[in-house]
Design a protein around this motif. Sequence first.
Motif, short mmCIF file in Angstrom:
data_model
loop_
_atom_site.label_atom_id
_atom_site.label_comp_id
_atom_site.label_asym_id
_atom_site.label_seq_id
_atom_site.Cartn_x
_atom_site.Cartn_y
_atom_site.Cartn_z
N LEU A 121 47.11 46.73 -20.79
CA LEU A 121 48.51 46.75 -20.34
C LEU A 121 49.47 46.57 -21.51
O LEU A 121 50.67 46.77 -21.36
CB LEU A 121 48.73 45.64 -19.32
N LEU B 231 39.76 37.76 -24.37
CA LEU B 231 39.24 37.09 -23.17
C LEU B 231 40.36 36.34 -22.46
O LEU B 231 40.18 35.22 -22.02
CB LEU B 231 38.14 36.09 -23.56
N ALA B 232 41.51 36.98 -22.35
CA ALA B 232 42.63 36.34 -21.65
C ALA B 232 42.59 36.74 -20.17
O ALA B 232 41.66 37.42 -19.72
CB ALA B 232 43.94 36.74 -22.32
N GLN B 233 43.62 36.34 -19.44
CA GLN B 233 43.61 36.55 -17.99
C GLN B 233 43.57 38.02 -17.59
O GLN B 233 43.01 38.36 -16.54
CB GLN B 233 44.83 35.88 -17.36
N ASP B 234 44.16 38.90 -18.42
CA ASP B 234 44.13 40.32 -18.05
C ASP B 234 42.68 40.81 -17.97
O ASP B 234 42.28 41.45 -16.99
CB ASP B 234 44.97 41.17 -19.02
N GLY C 52 40.00 38.87 -17.60
CA GLY C 52 39.34 38.13 -16.52
C GLY C 52 39.59 38.76 -15.16
O GLY C 52 38.66 38.97 -14.37
N VAL C 53 40.85 39.12 -14.89
CA VAL C 53 41.20 39.71 -13.60
C VAL C 53 40.49 41.06 -13.44
O VAL C 53 39.98 41.39 -12.36
CB VAL C 53 42.73 39.86 -13.48
N ALA D 166 36.80 40.43 -12.81
CA ALA D 166 36.59 39.86 -11.47
C ALA D 166 36.80 40.90 -10.38
O ALA D 166 36.22 40.81 -9.30
CB ALA D 166 37.55 38.68 -11.26
N ARG E 245 30.11 38.34 -21.53
CA ARG E 245 29.03 38.31 -20.54
C ARG E 245 29.05 36.98 -19.77
O ARG E 245 28.91 36.95 -18.55
CB ARG E 245 27.70 38.51 -21.26
N LEU F 265 31.58 35.09 -19.22
CA LEU F 265 32.73 35.11 -18.30
C LEU F 265 32.39 35.94 -17.06
O LEU F 265 32.66 35.53 -15.93
CB LEU F 265 33.97 35.69 -19.01
N VAL G 67 29.52 36.54 -15.74
CA VAL G 67 28.56 35.81 -14.90
C VAL G 67 29.29 34.74 -14.09
O VAL G 67 29.07 34.59 -12.89
CB VAL G 67 27.45 35.19 -15.78
N THR G 68 30.21 34.02 -14.74
CA THR G 68 30.96 32.98 -14.02
C THR G 68 31.82 33.60 -12.93
O THR G 68 32.04 32.98 -11.89
CB THR G 68 31.89 32.23 -15.01
N LEU G 69 32.29 34.81 -13.15
CA LEU G 69 33.14 35.48 -12.16
C LEU G 69 32.30 36.25 -11.15
O LEU G 69 32.83 36.98 -10.31
CB LEU G 69 34.11 36.43 -12.87
N ASP G 70 30.96 36.13 -11.27
CA ASP G 70 30.04 36.74 -10.31
C ASP G 70 30.03 38.27 -10.39
O ASP G 70 29.83 38.96 -9.39
CB ASP G 70 30.40 36.29 -8.88
N GLN H 259 21.51 30.35 -14.17
CA GLN H 259 22.29 31.52 -14.61
C GLN H 259 21.35 32.70 -14.82
O GLN H 259 20.14 32.50 -14.98
CB GLN H 259 22.95 31.19 -15.95
N PRO H 260 21.88 33.93 -14.86
CA PRO H 260 21.01 35.08 -15.14
C PRO H 260 20.24 34.88 -16.44
O PRO H 260 20.83 34.51 -17.44
CB PRO H 260 21.99 36.25 -15.27
N ARG I 84 21.68 33.90 -3.74
CA ARG I 84 22.75 34.08 -4.72
C ARG I 84 23.72 32.91 -4.61
O ARG I 84 24.11 32.53 -3.51
CB ARG I 84 23.47 35.39 -4.40
N ARG J 190 29.12 26.15 -7.00
CA ARG J 190 29.69 25.93 -8.33
C ARG J 190 30.78 24.89 -8.21
O ARG J 190 31.47 24.83 -7.23
CB ARG J 190 30.35 27.22 -8.85
N PRO K 124 35.80 31.30 -8.94
CA PRO K 124 36.36 32.31 -9.84
C PRO K 124 37.87 32.16 -10.05
O PRO K 124 38.36 32.36 -11.15
CB PRO K 124 36.04 33.63 -9.14
N LEU L 166 39.62 31.88 -13.67
CA LEU L 166 40.69 32.78 -14.13
C LEU L 166 41.93 32.01 -14.56
O LEU L 166 42.55 32.33 -15.56
CB LEU L 166 41.06 33.77 -13.02
N LEU M 11 41.78 30.65 -18.08
CA LEU M 11 41.79 31.57 -19.23
C LEU M 11 43.18 31.56 -19.85
O LEU M 11 44.17 31.22 -19.19
CB LEU M 11 41.45 32.99 -18.79
N GLU M 12 43.23 32.01 -21.08
CA GLU M 12 44.51 32.10 -21.77
C GLU M 12 45.43 33.05 -20.99
O GLU M 12 45.00 34.12 -20.54
CB GLU M 12 44.26 32.67 -23.17
N GLU M 13 46.67 32.64 -20.83
CA GLU M 13 47.60 33.43 -20.03
C GLU M 13 47.87 34.77 -20.71
O GLU M 13 47.95 34.85 -21.94
CB GLU M 13 48.90 32.66 -19.88
N TRP M 14 47.98 35.81 -19.92
CA TRP M 14 48.28 37.12 -20.50
C TRP M 14 49.80 37.32 -20.54
O TRP M 14 50.48 37.14 -19.54
CB TRP M 14 47.66 38.24 -19.68
#
Lengths: 231, 122
Positions: free
Chosen positions: A34, A109-112, A114-115, A118, A141, A143, A145-148, B64-65, B91, B97, B101, B105, B108-111
């Motif tokens: 973006l 690896l920021a929110q963009d 991540g979203v 996810a 990877r 991240l 996995v944590t986000l499924d 974890q995987p 699963r 957890r 999720p 999220l 994480l660092e803000e975009w």
Amino acid sequence: MIVAVTGGKGGVGKSTVALNLAAELDAVVVDGDLSTADLPRGSGPDLHDVLAGRIDPLDAVEEFWNVQLLPSGRTLQGARAVDLQAFETVVTRLTRRFGPVIVDCPAGLAQDVGVEIASADVAVLVTNASEAALSNAERTRDLAVTLDTAVAAVVLNETGHSTYDRIRSDVRRRFNAPVTYVPKRTDIRAAGEDWVPVRDASPESPACERFEELGDRLRACRRRVHRRGVH
Amino acid sequence: MVELNANTIVEEGVTFVQATVTNTRGTTQVIRLESCLDGPTWSPNQGQRAAVEWEGDRWEAMLQPGERRGVGFASPAAPVDPPLTVVDVRRAGPDDRGKGPEAVLRDLEEWRPPREIVRDSR
């Protein structure tokens, strides 16, 4: 099925892989960067407009060299109006209309990122054989996995067959995912500069096989995703 | 699925079971194992208390995987083959957890679009 093409590090060839994978799967490719759009500029509305709720995602998709593309925007004003939370709804709408959707994620690896991960059913990690790129891909990877979001494949881009042969079992163990490779070739680079899939620019290129193999892996994942009842 | 490798040794009438369990799936799984020995399970201790994975004859943990864990216990019962079996694999969901999720999220660092957005396009 929604596929996030990601990997953490910039410049490893995510966009090239995303474009060629989209051509293999007959998918829509979404330029998910973006801020610093990488895929070609469109001629009409873009992802900024879509994520600001100004336009329906289906109206922003256009055809670019046989590939359906949702381009990203290129203005600061447009980027500031973006609502990241709308991303999942947008790609879900695209997959219902077009089938497979490939999201070309930005670096970092920021929110963009991540979203976008996810919102995807599976992730494809693009890296090269350098330790810097591999460790970025590993953080991505973790991240995912944590986000499924399962990792469908790790692509060692710009990597020769002998290097691939030497490191693939280590990489496979490290990521617990299938590993494939794309060699460094001038025909891939030349096609990439014009944003044309290799199979359209150089149908005889041996590189086509590499993207076909990646496409086959994703098709196998798609069947599993379907069995799980998603899209 | 899940790979379970186990072996037993007997010393002075006590059966020691050593095993490794591996989550070979691409997603996080909650795995439950059960002792097959016909007798009490002596699970390992963490300080004064039994290891958190153990409850009676059952062991449960989230992997974890690709993650591999070691599992061990002892028993006065005679060894059997296999000494340990997988009774359940599922699963992992948000309840398993500590952090869903959405929370991941948020952390994480803000975009934010950078000021010098947008390199000129081709």
